[in-house]
Design an enzyme around this catalytic site. Structure first.
Site, PDB file in Angstrom:
ATOM      1  N   PRO A 174      59.547  82.454  48.014  1.00  0.00           N
ATOM      2  CG  PRO A 174      57.819  80.844  48.258  1.00  0.00           C
ATOM      3  CD  PRO A 174      58.873  81.361  47.241  1.00  0.00           C
ATOM      4  CG  PHE A 175      59.763  79.970  52.644  1.00  0.00           C
ATOM      5  CD1 PHE A 175      59.032  80.125  53.945  1.00  0.00           C
ATOM      6  CD2 PHE A 175      58.975  79.474  51.836  1.00  0.00           C
ATOM      7  CE1 PHE A 175      57.826  79.639  54.150  1.00  0.00           C
ATOM      8  CE2 PHE A 175      57.748  78.730  52.214  1.00  0.00           C
ATOM      9  CZ  PHE A 175      56.941  79.072  53.195  1.00  0.00           C
ATOM     10  CB  SER A 176      63.527  85.691  50.118  1.00  0.00           C
ATOM     11  OG  SER A 176      63.366  85.054  48.965  1.00  0.00           O
ATOM     12  CD  GLU A 213      62.084  72.171  50.669  1.00  0.00           C
ATOM     13  OE1 GLU A 213      61.810  70.923  51.204  1.00  0.00           O
ATOM     14  OE2 GLU A 213      63.294  72.358  50.131  1.00  0.00           O
ATOM     15  CE  LYS A 229      64.231  65.643  47.744  1.00  0.00           C
ATOM     16  NZ  LYS A 229      65.764  66.042  47.617  1.00  0.00           N
TER      17      LYS A 229
END
Length: 412
Positions: free
Chosen positions: A196-198, A214, A234
């Protein structure tokens, strides 16, 4: 200064991925792209200028809200280096953007006054034919460590932990290739494996491809003020195509006391980092760690929130929080020294951050550059894991090889 909005119908999103749409563009055009698979929105910068890094650091992280929409429009995109050796951190001011909403399937163009005067532009009418077989070829990667050398490095870190030097360390293993990986190959891989944070930055002097799942921190504004929220990751298990085996992997992750301890340490570290920039007694843990699944891995993700102190500059915020606790360890200062000793190189942009700051809506969001490849003289990527007293070298090796498979051609 005014902001204009208009619908755009020039791209067919097909399966809902921006990456296949971008592959229609001529590959000689520079690109700045945020958001991909699993994100609500994706952004393509259409007109932008690079701005001095120092001017970005002087920006306020909590700009006044000018729009009730919780969306991206135009603003700053910043690339923050982990250790900033060689002045790697950079900032760009985007004055014209193309925004895809993956929920509504709408595409709109936002334009600020004066966007025509920007130094860099993307021409959406300049397209290319379909990719050739050579475009989709996979590179061969070479590792900086053999599997045995990596496991020996893990054993050395565990000895440091037993001697009390630190409690947890995030240790990276690096890969590189001399192959030229064309844009089509990266876009194809992002379509299938992106988080989602590409992000995709394709510039003459900087090429960066991030598959990151992340979030580092985001800001939101309500009646109480500006809230800051961090979501450390984690614990990792591979995704299996067999439903029964995949369910077992998820259950094993959530039952693991080792993974829980690893995440708890980082939650505590990030609480302390947030205390530096938040109002007294406002920092709290919203979620100590729940299951989240991505294209090739399952993770445990926690959520910590606080109420930001007013009057901070972006530079003060980044100084207090960077680099992220999930990719360093605890205690942070000592473990950063150990990381440099063991990895024997600066990290540069690896494990750094991308920050997007909207100029109109007050939205600010950021990622940690895990699952990321960077090209300067050649392509490199890194994969790592958090090591604690109960870590097993063979299991840590399996974890980083699982993470490495997001890269094209990596079938380890």
């Amino acid at each position: 200064m005014a902001l204009q909005k208009r619908k755009f119908t020039g791209f067919d999103l097909g399966l809902g991925t921006i990456w296949s749409a971008l592959d229609q563009l001529s590959p000689d055009q520079n690109l700045l792209v945020l958001g991909g698979r699993g994100s609500r929105q994706s952004m393509v910068a259409l007109s932008w200028d690079e701005v001095p890094w120092e001017s970005f650091l002087q920006e306020s992280p909590s700009a006044p809200r000018r729009s009730p929409e919780n969306t991206w429009t135009t603003g700053h995109l910043a690339v923050v280096a982990y250790d900033d050796e060689g002045a790697a951190s950079r900032a760009f001011r985007m004055k014209r953007t193309l925004i895809f909403d993956h929920e509504t399937k709408d595409a709109v163009i936002y334009e600020e006054d004066g966007w025509e005067g920007c130094a860099h532009h993307v021409d959406l009418s300049r397209t290319r034919p379909g990719p050739s077989p050579e475009d989709l070829a996979s590179p061969r990667w070479q590792s900086s460590w053999t599997d045995a050398e990596y496991q020996n490095a893990v054993r050395g870190a565990l000895e440091d932990i037993r001697r009390g030097r630190y409690y947890q360390i995030n240790l990276l293993r690096y890969w590189s290739t001399d192959a030229e990986i064309p844009r089509s190959r990266w876009l194809q891989q992002l379509a299938h494996m992106g988080g989602p944070f590409s992000a995709f930055l394709d510039l003459p002097d900087l090429k960066l491809v991030s598959f990151s799942p992340e979030r580092f921190f985001r800001l939101s504004t309500d009646e109480a003020g500006t809230r800051i929220e961090s979501e450390p990751i984690k614990g990792t298990r591979p995704v299996s195509q067999d439903p029964r085996e995949d369910r077992q992997q998820q259950e094993a992750l959530m039952a693991s006391s080792k993974d829980a301890a690893e995440l708890n340490m980082i939650v505590d570290l990030l609480r302390n980092d947030l205390f530096r920039v938040c109002q007294a007694s406002s920092v709290k843990v919203l979620d100590p760690g729940s299951l989240h699944s991505f294209s090739n891995v399952h993770h445990r993700i926690a959520r910590i929130q606080g109420l930001l102190r007013p009057g901070l500059a972006m530079g003060e915020l980044l100084k207090a929080l960077c680099p992220g606790g999930s990719i360093t360890g605890a205690p942070k200062r000592e473990v950063m020294l150990a990381i440099r000793e063991k990895e024997s190189r600066p990290r540069g942009l690896f494990m750094g951050n991308i920050v997007y700051k909207d100029a109109w809506t007050g939205v600010l969001d950021s990622s940690i550059l895990i699952r990321t490849a960077v090209h300067r003289k050649r392509w490199e990527f890194a994969a790592g894991s958090g090591l604690v007293i109960h870590s097993d070298p063979a299991e840590e090796l399996a974890e980083i090889l699982t993470k490495a498979r997001v890269m094209p051609g990596v079938f380890l």
